[in-house]
Structures are given as C-alpha cells and as structure tokens.
Design a protein around this motif. Structure first.
Motif, short mmCIF file in Angstrom:
data_model
loop_
_atom_site.label_atom_id
_atom_site.label_comp_id
_atom_site.label_asym_id
_atom_site.label_seq_id
_atom_site.Cartn_x
_atom_site.Cartn_y
_atom_site.Cartn_z
N THR A 103 0.99 -1.26 -0.01
CA THR A 103 -0.08 0.00 -0.02
C THR A 103 0.90 1.33 -0.14
O THR A 103 0.12 2.37 -0.09
N LEU A 104 2.21 1.15 0.18
CA LEU A 104 3.21 2.21 -0.02
C LEU A 104 3.37 2.56 -1.35
O LEU A 104 4.05 3.56 -1.62
N ALA A 105 2.99 1.60 -2.32
CA ALA A 105 3.43 2.15 -3.73
C ALA A 105 2.81 3.38 -4.40
O ALA A 105 3.48 4.03 -4.99
N PRO A 106 1.46 3.71 -3.99
CA PRO A 106 1.30 4.94 -4.49
C PRO A 106 1.98 6.02 -3.99
O PRO A 106 1.97 7.12 -4.86
N LEU A 107 2.40 6.21 -2.70
CA LEU A 107 3.31 7.10 -2.04
C LEU A 107 4.55 7.31 -3.06
O LEU A 107 4.95 8.34 -3.54
N SER A 108 5.26 5.95 -3.44
CA SER A 108 6.25 5.99 -4.22
C SER A 108 6.01 6.36 -5.66
O SER A 108 6.73 7.38 -6.22
N SER A 125 -2.82 14.42 -0.83
CA SER A 125 -1.95 13.28 -0.89
C SER A 125 -0.97 13.12 0.18
O SER A 125 -0.61 11.96 0.70
N ILE A 126 -0.44 14.20 0.43
CA ILE A 126 0.59 14.26 1.92
C ILE A 126 -0.19 13.67 3.08
O ILE A 126 0.31 12.67 3.63
N LEU A 127 -1.16 14.01 3.41
CA LEU A 127 -1.92 13.55 4.42
C LEU A 127 -2.25 11.80 4.37
O LEU A 127 -2.37 11.06 5.18
N ALA A 128 -2.58 11.60 2.91
CA ALA A 128 -2.99 10.10 2.76
C ALA A 128 -1.76 9.31 2.98
O ALA A 128 -1.70 8.09 3.51
N GLY A 265 -8.22 6.81 -10.12
CA GLY A 265 -8.26 6.68 -8.63
C GLY A 265 -9.18 5.60 -8.02
O GLY A 265 -8.87 4.93 -7.08
N ILE A 266 -10.34 5.32 -8.79
CA ILE A 266 -11.36 4.33 -8.33
C ILE A 266 -10.49 3.07 -8.64
O ILE A 266 -10.85 2.13 -7.79
N ALA A 267 -9.98 2.88 -9.84
CA ALA A 267 -9.40 1.82 -10.17
C ALA A 267 -8.50 1.26 -9.10
O ALA A 267 -8.25 0.03 -8.59
N GLY A 304 -5.97 4.95 3.61
CA GLY A 304 -5.15 6.01 3.13
C GLY A 304 -4.85 6.07 1.41
O GLY A 304 -4.73 7.00 0.79
N VAL A 305 -4.99 4.78 1.07
CA VAL A 305 -4.73 4.66 -0.52
C VAL A 305 -5.99 5.27 -1.04
O VAL A 305 -5.83 6.12 -2.21
N ALA A 306 -7.11 5.13 -0.60
CA ALA A 306 -8.35 5.73 -1.05
C ALA A 306 -8.22 7.33 -1.21
O ALA A 306 -8.65 7.97 -2.07
N MET A 307 -7.66 7.89 0.19
CA MET A 307 -7.58 9.18 0.18
C MET A 307 -6.62 9.79 -0.88
O MET A 307 -6.93 10.91 -1.38
N PHE A 308 -5.64 8.93 -1.20
CA PHE A 308 -4.48 9.32 -2.25
C PHE A 308 -5.14 9.71 -3.61
O PHE A 308 -4.95 10.72 -4.39
#
Length: 311
Positions: A103-108, A125-128, A265-267, A304-308
C-alpha cells in the motif's frame, strides 16, 4: 458495460490475492529467483499463444524504440527489482504483511511522478501518505520491553517489503510513460481493432526485460539446477502456473486495462483491497493468527490509498 472498470479492478484485487498466497507457498519451496524466472517463462509463453490466436503471429504489435526502452525499464524495475524483493519478503514475513507494505506503492508513484513528470503533490496526498504509514505501523508494531514500541517482524523482511513497494510505484509511473509511447507508435489498425490487447502487448516487453534480469541473477546465484528440477514437481508447477496467470500475465495486464474503463483513482483504490482480502485465506491456509489490531491496520492503510486517489 456500466461499471466494467470497477469490476475489472475488483477482479485484479482478488487475482493479486491468489497470486500472493500461491507465491508465498512456491517461494518457500523454490526461492525468489527460481520462482520469478519460472513466472517470466510462463508469462511469455502464454503471451505468445495469445498473439498467435489474435494476431496470427507470435509477436506483439510493433512500436517505437522509445516505447520498447520504457517498457523494458519498467520490466526491470517492476519485475526484477520489485518481484525479487516481494517474493523474498514472502519467505520471511509472509504474503499478508508483504501485501500490506504494497500500500506504500502509491506514495512511491506520487513522488516518482513529481520528479519525472512534474506532477504536483497535493495536501490530501501528503495526508494520505501519513494515514497509510499509520495503518502499517499499527499492524507491525507491538509493545516491547519497558512498554516501548518494537517491531514484531524481522527487519530484513520489512526491508525487502519496503523496497518492493517503492519499486512497484516507480515501475507504475514508468509503465504509464511507456504505455502512452507504445500506444502512439503502434499500428493504427491494431489500436482501433483490438485496443484491449495494448496491455498484453506492452507487458510482453516488460516480461522480456524480467526474463533477462532473472537470467543474470540465476547465473550469479548458480540456481539453474533448481530451475531444471522444479519441472519435475507437479504440485509446484501447478502453483507456479497459477501464480503466473493471476500475476504477471492476467493480473498485470488487467490492472493496466482497468484504468482504461474507469477513473485511475477508483481503479487503484479497488485494486488496493488485497491486504484486506488476503487476511481470511492466510488464516485458513497458513494457520496464521490474525489480531483485530492487524485488521484495523490493514483497513486504515487501504483508507489511506483511497484518500490518495479520491481526495
């Protein structure tokens, strides 16, 4: 068809759950390098059969040299670096914790897109990122000596899982660049008549890069004997073929396809449900004890991913 992209995304989440569980089983028997080498071989074989059926030839649609280079780089980062570390962490901390770290992949991916593509990082995104990190922390930290927080997982397993997540995010951005370049340079008639083949064609070049990378690793690791012997174990071969179908062949291609039919985002949010879906199978297949704290941590990470993506 309404909600086609959403249905594909959910299918990908379940597909990645299956491949994660089977990969944990197979990687503990074969090792990370041998398993990944087999996955690349079978993924390329399945691709060739598909191209023969659809195009009447064993190769994908032609593209530009630039597109090939981007897809090869994506394959090296996404398959060789990411999958090597991911399978390695499965043997140490298990697939459910490995998928939690993914789940850290979106951050990366967001940081990579900021560096390579100039995309801005929004406050949401930062909050997510912090929410996702908090969810992972809740799952992997426990009370140690003197009531201090301590890591309840082996440090090397956490390291491999974190590197896998970072590489997946980087590979995703590179794949997007390569996919756009490939789509723009491929024959127009193919793009019009069989647009659904684009992810499978692009993934072929990624798998070629993966095959080359793991061949080099096998030479250094001197594991060709284990690779040859693996074909004699029917039970392992079934697991490898299944994890190939649900992973680098169908899973990856369908993840690229999902964003063609619904918002990214949904996907991405639906595909990120794997850390929650995997909890129940892990409990019954590997007899792992799962605490409410770990369930809560996994749910928070997915939020967190959803928020992202949806913020």
């Amino acid at each position: 068809m309404q909600y086609l992209g959403e249905l594909i995304s959910l299918g990908v989440a379940f597909s990645w759950t299956i491949t994660a569980i089977l990969s944990e089983y197979a990687s503990k028997r074969l090792g990370s390098i041998t398993l990944n080498m087999l996955r690349m071989v079978f993924a390329l074989a399945f691709s060739v059969v598909m191209f023969l059926v659809v195009f009447g030839r064993p190769l994908p649609a032609e593209g530009s040299t630039e597109a090939y280079c981007w897809m090869a780089l994506s394959g090296f980062v996404g398959f060789v670096m990411c999958d090597y570390c991911l399978m390695k962490c499965y043997t140490i901390i298990g697939s459910r914790f490995g998928q939690l770290f993914m789940t850290l992949a979106p951050l990366s991916a967001a940081i990579t897109a900021w560096i390579l593509l100039g995309q801005k990082l929004q406050i949401m995104s930062i909050l997510a990122m912090f929410v996702t990190l908090a969810g992972i922390s809740i799952s992997i930290l426990g009370r140690g000596d003197n009531h201090l927080l301590s890591l309840k997982l082996p440090l090397n397993g956490v390291f491999y899982a974190a590197v896998a997540a970072v590489c997946q995010g980087i590979g995703l951005v590179i794949s997007k660049v390569g996919l756009d370049s490939y789509q723009a340079s491929m024959p127009h008639d193919v793009a019009i008549s069989t647009p659904w083949m684009l992810p499978f064609c692009a993934n072929f070049f990624r798998c070629l890069a993966g095959l080359g990378g793991f061949t080099v690793l096998m030479i250094f690791n001197k594991s060709f004997g284990k690779f040859r012997n693996s074909f004699r174990d029917g039970k392992i071969m079934v697991a490898v073929i299944a994890t190939t179908i649900f992973g680098p062949f169908v899973g990856v291609a369908f993840s690229l396809m999902a964003v063609q039919y619904t918002a990214a985002g949904i996907a991405s949010t639906l595909m990120a449900l794997t850390p929650i879906i995997i909890l129940l199978p892990s409990r019954y297949m590997f007899h792992q004890h799962i605490t409410w704290k770990e369930i809560m941590g996994a749910c928070i990470s997915v939020v967190g991913v959803a928020m992202f993506f949806l913020g």
